[in-house]
Design a protein around this motif. Structure first.
Motif, PDB file in Angstrom:
ATOM      1  N   PRO A   1     -18.842 -11.130  -8.067  1.00  0.00           N
ATOM      2  CA  PRO A   1     -18.234  -9.818  -7.792  1.00  0.00           C
ATOM      3  C   PRO A   1     -16.710  -9.812  -7.865  1.00  0.00           C
ATOM      4  CG  PRO A   1     -19.990 -10.265  -6.222  1.00  0.00           C
ATOM      5  CD  PRO A   1     -19.777 -11.527  -6.993  1.00  0.00           C
ATOM      6  N   LYS A   2     -16.058 -10.878  -7.379  1.00  0.00           N
ATOM      7  CA  LYS A   2     -14.595 -10.903  -7.402  1.00  0.00           C
ATOM      8  C   LYS A   2     -14.056 -10.960  -8.831  1.00  0.00           C
ATOM      9  CE  LYS A   2     -13.694 -10.917  -2.935  1.00  0.00           C
ATOM     10  NZ  LYS A   2     -13.136  -9.707  -2.291  1.00  0.00           N
ATOM     11  N   MET A   3     -14.728 -11.686  -9.691  1.00  0.00           N
ATOM     12  CA  MET A   3     -14.314 -11.717 -11.093  1.00  0.00           C
ATOM     13  C   MET A   3     -14.524 -10.356 -11.746  1.00  0.00           C
ATOM     14  SD  MET A   3     -15.549 -15.461 -12.460  1.00  0.00           S
ATOM     15  CE  MET A   3     -15.281 -14.964 -14.164  1.00  0.00           C
ATOM     16  N   GLU A   4     -15.620  -9.716 -11.406  1.00  0.00           N
ATOM     17  CA  GLU A   4     -15.899  -8.382 -11.929  1.00  0.00           C
ATOM     18  C   GLU A   4     -14.821  -7.392 -11.496  1.00  0.00           C
ATOM     19  OE1 GLU A   4     -19.431  -6.122 -10.483  1.00  0.00           O
ATOM     20  OE2 GLU A   4     -20.125  -6.383 -12.544  1.00  0.00           O
ATOM     21  N   MET A   5     -14.430  -7.462 -10.231  1.00  0.00           N
ATOM     22  CA  MET A   5     -13.384  -6.572  -9.724  1.00  0.00           C
ATOM     23  C   MET A   5     -12.042  -6.881 -10.373  1.00  0.00           C
ATOM     24  SD  MET A   5     -14.469  -6.444  -5.700  1.00  0.00           S
ATOM     25  CE  MET A   5     -13.020  -5.509  -5.202  1.00  0.00           C
ATOM     26  N   THR A   6     -11.783  -8.162 -10.632  1.00  0.00           N
ATOM     27  CA  THR A   6     -10.524  -8.535 -11.289  1.00  0.00           C
ATOM     28  C   THR A   6     -10.460  -7.943 -12.686  1.00  0.00           C
ATOM     29  OG1 THR A   6     -10.437 -10.608 -10.029  1.00  0.00           O
ATOM     30  CG2 THR A   6      -9.069 -10.460 -12.011  1.00  0.00           C
ATOM     31  N   LEU A   7     -11.548  -8.087 -13.455  1.00  0.00           N
ATOM     32  CA  LEU A   7     -11.570  -7.525 -14.805  1.00  0.00           C
ATOM     33  C   LEU A   7     -11.466  -5.997 -14.751  1.00  0.00           C
ATOM     34  CD1 LEU A   7     -11.817  -7.792 -17.818  1.00  0.00           C
ATOM     35  CD2 LEU A   7     -14.313  -7.922 -17.579  1.00  0.00           C
TER      36      LEU A   7
ATOM     37  N   ILE B   1      -4.423  -9.122  -5.738  1.00  0.00           N
ATOM     38  CA  ILE B   1      -4.790  -9.604  -4.402  1.00  0.00           C
ATOM     39  C   ILE B   1      -5.181  -8.430  -3.510  1.00  0.00           C
ATOM     40  CG2 ILE B   1      -3.846 -10.639  -2.291  1.00  0.00           C
ATOM     41  CD1 ILE B   1      -2.268 -12.569  -4.105  1.00  0.00           C
ATOM     42  N   GLU B   2      -4.418  -7.338  -3.586  1.00  0.00           N
ATOM     43  CA  GLU B   2      -4.748  -6.157  -2.772  1.00  0.00           C
ATOM     44  C   GLU B   2      -6.087  -5.566  -3.192  1.00  0.00           C
ATOM     45  OE1 GLU B   2      -2.596  -2.095  -1.132  1.00  0.00           O
ATOM     46  OE2 GLU B   2      -1.914  -3.004  -3.004  1.00  0.00           O
ATOM     47  N   GLU B   3      -6.372  -5.541  -4.497  1.00  0.00           N
ATOM     48  CA  GLU B   3      -7.656  -5.005  -4.964  1.00  0.00           C
ATOM     49  C   GLU B   3      -8.821  -5.844  -4.471  1.00  0.00           C
ATOM     50  OE1 GLU B   3      -8.380  -2.176  -6.689  1.00  0.00           O
ATOM     51  OE2 GLU B   3      -6.268  -1.723  -6.409  1.00  0.00           O
TER      52      GLU B   3
ATOM     53  N   PRO C   1      -7.237  -0.107  -3.718  1.00  0.00           N
ATOM     54  CA  PRO C   1      -6.690   1.240  -3.930  1.00  0.00           C
ATOM     55  C   PRO C   1      -6.776   1.727  -5.370  1.00  0.00           C
ATOM     56  CG  PRO C   1      -4.939  -0.356  -3.482  1.00  0.00           C
ATOM     57  CD  PRO C   1      -6.232  -1.031  -3.175  1.00  0.00           C
ATOM     58  N   ALA C   2      -6.468   0.868  -6.336  1.00  0.00           N
ATOM     59  CA  ALA C   2      -6.480   1.307  -7.737  1.00  0.00           C
ATOM     60  C   ALA C   2      -7.899   1.632  -8.196  1.00  0.00           C
ATOM     61  CB  ALA C   2      -5.860   0.238  -8.630  1.00  0.00           C
ATOM     62  N   LEU C   3      -8.841   0.767  -7.859  1.00  0.00           N
ATOM     63  CA  LEU C   3     -10.224   1.009  -8.265  1.00  0.00           C
ATOM     64  C   LEU C   3     -10.834   2.185  -7.512  1.00  0.00           C
ATOM     65  CD1 LEU C   3     -11.546  -2.646  -8.655  1.00  0.00           C
ATOM     66  CD2 LEU C   3     -11.011  -0.996 -10.458  1.00  0.00           C
ATOM     67  N   THR C   4     -10.454   2.357  -6.264  1.00  0.00           N
ATOM     68  CA  THR C   4     -10.945   3.509  -5.503  1.00  0.00           C
ATOM     69  C   THR C   4     -10.429   4.807  -6.113  1.00  0.00           C
ATOM     70  OG1 THR C   4     -11.106   2.221  -3.458  1.00  0.00           O
ATOM     71  CG2 THR C   4     -10.990   4.614  -3.240  1.00  0.00           C
TER      72      THR C   4
END
Length: 257
Positions: free
Chosen positions: A23-29, A46-48, A147-150
């Motif tokens: 999941p963390k890699m998915e969120m990073t991409l 890091i914040e994301e 915040p950015a993804l939200t």
């Protein structure tokens, strides 16, 4: 290669799909894709990934995720390892030569609006339907936390609703009133504070010789808005209500509002 972020994250190439299990890699991409063409700083990543309480080794973890992502994208077709580049201030996601569903969605929306304004409603409807077909579900299966993804997920939902409104408007302009009544009934139930769906439903019911039901929709909207927001319906909804009461001939014209 093709990146898809309007739903669960997907990467594909030549008909083959590639999945990220972490999941963390998915969120990073996903965060890099949202900021594609701009530098995303390590602090933003890091914040994301961890919000206001990152672990002590967050910076090292980001390095690991990016290294693994580069290997993943190379396996998916980025053989030159150019998709993610390191800059002095952070990381840059390049989409050169790749397809991206967000770009396709924006392009279809622009095309649809241009056709709508020109009165080419069939072409507009085709463009809006193409845009809607690109949205496969909630962004990242509804799990974005940073915040950015939200913000991006909220933008996708707002654009989806706007596209639905425009699609219905095109059908109304084509005189296809009865075919959208069921959809609009569902949309007013699901989004009871979105007055544009009430307006569209009132209009198509009136044009389908169901004046009493159209007036009932207005009363329902009025009750909901008073109860939830302490407000009266907006001006355009009140005007439409009055026009239906008096059987105003203007309601028979295309795009009446």
């Amino acid at each position: 290669m093709r990146y898809e972020l309007l739903g669960p994250l997907r990467v594909s190439n030549a008909g083959e799909r590639y999945s990220l299990s972490a999941p963390k890699m998915e969120m990073t991409l996903a965060a890099l894709l949202v900021g594609a063409g701009r530098v995303t700083t390590k602090e933003q990543l890091i914040e994301e990934l961890w919000g206001a309480g990152p672990p002590r080794r967050a910076s090292a973890s980001v390095h690991v995720y990016l290294s693994q992502l580069r290997k993943f994208l190379m396996a998916a077709g980025d053989t030159q390892a150019r998709a993610i580049t390191t800059k002095p201030s952070g990381y840059l996601m390049r989409l050169d030569g790749s397809d991206y569903d967000v770009a396709d969605f924006r392009s279809a929306m622009r095309e649809g609006r241009a056709h709508q304004q020109a009165g080419a409603y069939e072409a507009a409807l085709d463009a809006f339907d193409r845009a809607l077909s690109l949205i496969r579900g909630p962004v990242l299966d509804g799990t974005p936390e940073g915040p950015a993804l939200t913000r991006f997920a909220a933008w996708v939902e707002e654009e989806r609703l706007a596209c639905l409104e425009l699609s219905v408007e095109a059908r109304i302009s084509l005189g296809r009133h009865r075919e959208v009544i069921g959809l609009l009934n569902a949309l007013t139930a699901q989004y009871p504070l979105r007055e544009s769906f009430y307006r569209q439903l009132m209009l198509v019911l009136y044009r389908s010789d169901r004046q009493a039901e159209a007036l009932g929709v207005y009363r329902s909207a009025q009750r909901v808005l008073r109860a939830e927001l302490g407000l009266e319906p907006c001006r355009s909804l009140r005007r439409l209500h009055q026009a239906i009461l008096t059987s105003d001939r203007l309601l028979d014209l295309p795009m009446a509002s």
